[in-house]
Design a protein around this motif. Sequence first.
Motif, PDB file in Angstrom:
ATOM      1  N   HIS A  13      55.208 -23.028  27.084  1.00 49.39           N
ATOM      2  CA  HIS A  13      54.908 -22.470  25.754  1.00 49.39           C
ATOM      3  C   HIS A  13      55.947 -22.956  24.731  1.00 49.39           C
ATOM      4  O   HIS A  13      55.591 -23.303  23.596  1.00 49.39           O
ATOM      5  CB  HIS A  13      54.883 -20.944  25.820  1.00 49.39           C
ATOM      6  N   ARG A  17      55.173 -25.335  21.388  1.00 47.41           N
ATOM      7  CA  ARG A  17      55.621 -24.953  20.029  1.00 47.41           C
ATOM      8  C   ARG A  17      56.509 -26.041  19.440  1.00 47.41           C
ATOM      9  O   ARG A  17      56.385 -26.412  18.279  1.00 47.41           O
ATOM     10  CB  ARG A  17      56.386 -23.624  20.080  1.00 47.41           C
ATOM     11  N   GLY A  82      49.213 -12.638  23.780  1.00 49.42           N
ATOM     12  CA  GLY A  82      49.866 -13.465  22.758  1.00 49.42           C
ATOM     13  C   GLY A  82      50.699 -14.614  23.290  1.00 49.42           C
ATOM     14  O   GLY A  82      51.433 -15.248  22.543  1.00 49.42           O
ATOM     15  N   TYR A  84      49.730 -17.435  24.125  1.00 46.16           N
ATOM     16  CA  TYR A  84      49.258 -18.710  23.578  1.00 46.16           C
ATOM     17  C   TYR A  84      49.047 -18.614  22.062  1.00 46.16           C
ATOM     18  O   TYR A  84      48.124 -19.211  21.516  1.00 46.16           O
ATOM     19  CB  TYR A  84      47.951 -19.120  24.273  1.00 46.16           C
ATOM     20  N   ASP A  85      49.926 -17.888  21.404  1.00 47.55           N
ATOM     21  CA  ASP A  85      49.713 -17.673  19.970  1.00 47.55           C
ATOM     22  C   ASP A  85      49.894 -18.945  19.145  1.00 47.55           C
ATOM     23  O   ASP A  85      49.591 -18.964  17.953  1.00 47.55           O
ATOM     24  CB  ASP A  85      50.629 -16.558  19.451  1.00 47.55           C
ATOM     25  N   TYR A  86      50.353 -20.000  19.766  1.00 47.78           N
ATOM     26  CA  TYR A  86      50.519 -21.268  19.056  1.00 47.78           C
ATOM     27  C   TYR A  86      49.254 -22.120  19.054  1.00 47.78           C
ATOM     28  O   TYR A  86      49.192 -23.148  18.386  1.00 47.78           O
ATOM     29  CB  TYR A  86      51.662 -22.086  19.688  1.00 47.78           C
ATOM     30  N   TRP A 106      37.812 -14.798  24.233  1.00 50.41           N
ATOM     31  CA  TRP A 106      38.963 -15.328  23.485  1.00 50.41           C
ATOM     32  C   TRP A 106      38.554 -15.558  22.030  1.00 50.41           C
ATOM     33  O   TRP A 106      39.242 -15.135  21.093  1.00 50.41           O
ATOM     34  CB  TRP A 106      39.429 -16.643  24.128  1.00 50.41           C
ATOM     35  N   ILE A 110      40.712 -13.190  19.678  1.00 47.24           N
ATOM     36  CA  ILE A 110      42.016 -13.805  19.388  1.00 47.24           C
ATOM     37  C   ILE A 110      41.816 -14.814  18.253  1.00 47.24           C
ATOM     38  O   ILE A 110      40.968 -15.704  18.370  1.00 47.24           O
ATOM     39  CB  ILE A 110      42.573 -14.510  20.648  1.00 47.24           C
TER      40      ILE A 110
END
Lengths: 375, 433
Positions: A13, A17, A82, A84-86, A106, A110
């Motif tokens: 992750h 980012r 969250g 994979y919030d990127y 998803w 999301i």
Amino acid sequence: MLDVFPKQFQSRHDYAREWKARHNREVIGYLCTYAPEEIIYAAGILPVRVLGGHEPQDVAERHIPTMYCPFSRDVLAQGLLGRYDYLDGLVDGFTCVHMRNVFGSWTLNIPLKYHHYIYTPSDVRGARVKPYFAVQLGKFKESLEAFTGKAISDSSLDSAIDVYNRSRRLLRHIYELRKAENPPVTGAECIEMVVSSQVMDKAEHNKLLEAALAELQSRRPDRETGIRLMMVGSEVDDTEFVRMVESLGSTVVIDDHCTGSRYFWNEVAPATDRLLAIASRYMDRPPCPQKDVQDTRFRFEHIARLVKEYNVQGALLVQQKFCTPHEFDIPKLKAFLQEQFGIPSLFLEVDITIPLGQFRTRVEAFLEMLQLQAV
Amino acid sequence: MQNLYKTRPLKMWQKAKELRLKFFKDIQTAKENGKTLVLVDSGSFIELPAGLEGHACLEGHPYGATVGMDLDFARECAEEVEARGYARDLCVYTRNFWGSMFRNRYYFGGEFPRPDFCIKRSLCDTESKWLQVCCEHFNMPSFYIDFPLYPDRRTGKEDIEYLATQMSDCIEWMEKITGQKYNDDKFIHAAHNEFRTTSLWAEICTLNKAIPAPLDQKTIYTLYFPTVVSRYEDDTVHFYEELLAEVKDRVSDHIAALATERCRLWDDGIPPWYFLKLYRYLERYGAVVLGSIYTYTLHGAWEDQPDDSWGRATTPEERGMPLKTRDDALRALALWYLEKPIYPGMCLPGPKSEQLLRIIREWRIDGMMMHMNRGCEGLSLGAMEQRLALLKAGVPVTVYEGNSADKREFDENQVLDRLDAFMESLGMKKLDS
């Protein structure tokens, strides 16, 4: 050198980012290895496979039936939590029912800037599927172009195909080393190489693979190979489990799962019609059981080749609980391996977290039986 | 009980039961009558073998459901399949079908019929794998038609061509393996009947918007059966023409399915076939269950009407499409299948939520009950999202767990308790207490 792969995977992750910030470009997740990553990569976007976290969760079951496989529930939970919030977008195809539920949930729950569903034929060996799948890939390409506001040129596709084929070739070279009497690389290490390739920029990952290959060619294994095992299943990215198996006097010398060889086994054969070439690669790849629907089970033919080439003595059939396509194949595969090759199998049903202690006892007993057989 | 409406038995009821029995008997006697027996999945492309000289289709889903009503037979089937190493959580229709096949026992008597060939398609992960094992068991050839599944109605030229050319290939393949000359006229007639049947069925279901509802779900389970298994036959078209006339009469005469109708419920999923009395149980509250997406759209043809309501689809012929040649019929049939409204909901969760909300409005539904059916993962796709969508829209929903055809996974008392609580939450009381 090989330590870099698990580290890359564990920090996936952070990597995504950082990649996003460095390139000022988008990151798109994909849920199944039938997603044509080359096209995403050609758009200048980083494709990353969305995988589970192997941690207990209580957020997915509001959205997905409890009788769907733990991998699908784990993956959805990662999104809902969250992790994979990127991600700027998400892609899925007509793969299994469970992952389609994940994709739908998803996109409903999301926030994403982009999502796309690609119809992916089931009868991958059908006479008419490749041109039709190529048309679907064309629509996917157009949707990415609309998303980024930039056309995907033939030269971008060629470059992406080159990078991806390079990755596949390197991994095949490394897998070739496992045919040796004393393989210089373990099964757990190989899975780490494959899953880290699924979450990294392939051009960067290729450099790591090149270095690893160079190291492996002169590496002398500091362990006994023991019983030569094959690992067959869907997603087997829990390397703690694989390390446990390999600590008991065995080596996983080959695998057939989508966090292993099934992901990279064949290349795109370059052709003027790039999309048809990509379509052909995905239709011709070693299939998931969901795509092996003809009466001639060509998945079994592929497994048979691996068994012979890698001199396999026993098979671990590792199945995500409730995974329907694998549930259909496993009794037949078990019989096939035993009857055709005299290879016994151990069936292990896995959940989000794996009961290592219980599995250890079962694997030990299985290996003892194989050792006696070898004597 | 205080009746609010008149009710009377359905005149077409007996005919519906006869058609159902005929289907299973035709399979049983196919060989002695010199017919080709074709194994297919859930009613897909059953029009294609119609161009052969005499045939019957052995469809797995109706068979699996029927076995599920016989607890002992179903248990024996399940145990047979499990003893062969297959998982208990596989599709229950598969297990009932395989169990009969492995044990060589046809539920309606005698040995399990041996099909001549198989036509496969895959909408869920199960169907093609199920039939793959059958093909191996009988050592019979199969033809696979890859059906493109989308979350929306996708009827582009390339989609129609893709499906139509595969069906055309299938016809040539059938000619080759049977040695028969394919009869295009019979096929075209079968396609015509398919359009008529499925459109008529949607029109009949539309009439259930009336208050009181002329039909109830338990009855509908018998009435919809011919749409699944014999929709290409003349007898089936005639049946639905007569049924439509009768249901129209019931609406104009205010004849209710349930004389005490006070509450209108919608159903979701395949029911526990061995416990259909749950619908009768709800009637004690004056609750009539009007239908489900499963019964209305599995083989019902629907489209948006000029007034924005949902109603029967205009057939290809009504749209001016030609139906004179084999190619005409193949393209019309491909379009018809691609337009079926059940498919988007089997692809992704979102489309079915929209359908449900529309039905709740148009059929004036007070609440929905959902069967979380462990026996069918395909139709469970998105069920939890649909529940959330309905709750968000203010529609009361209750969920009960079970298995459509494996009673080992059904707790009768728990389900009835849940339904009692649901009805009470809707402000309903038992009329007989």
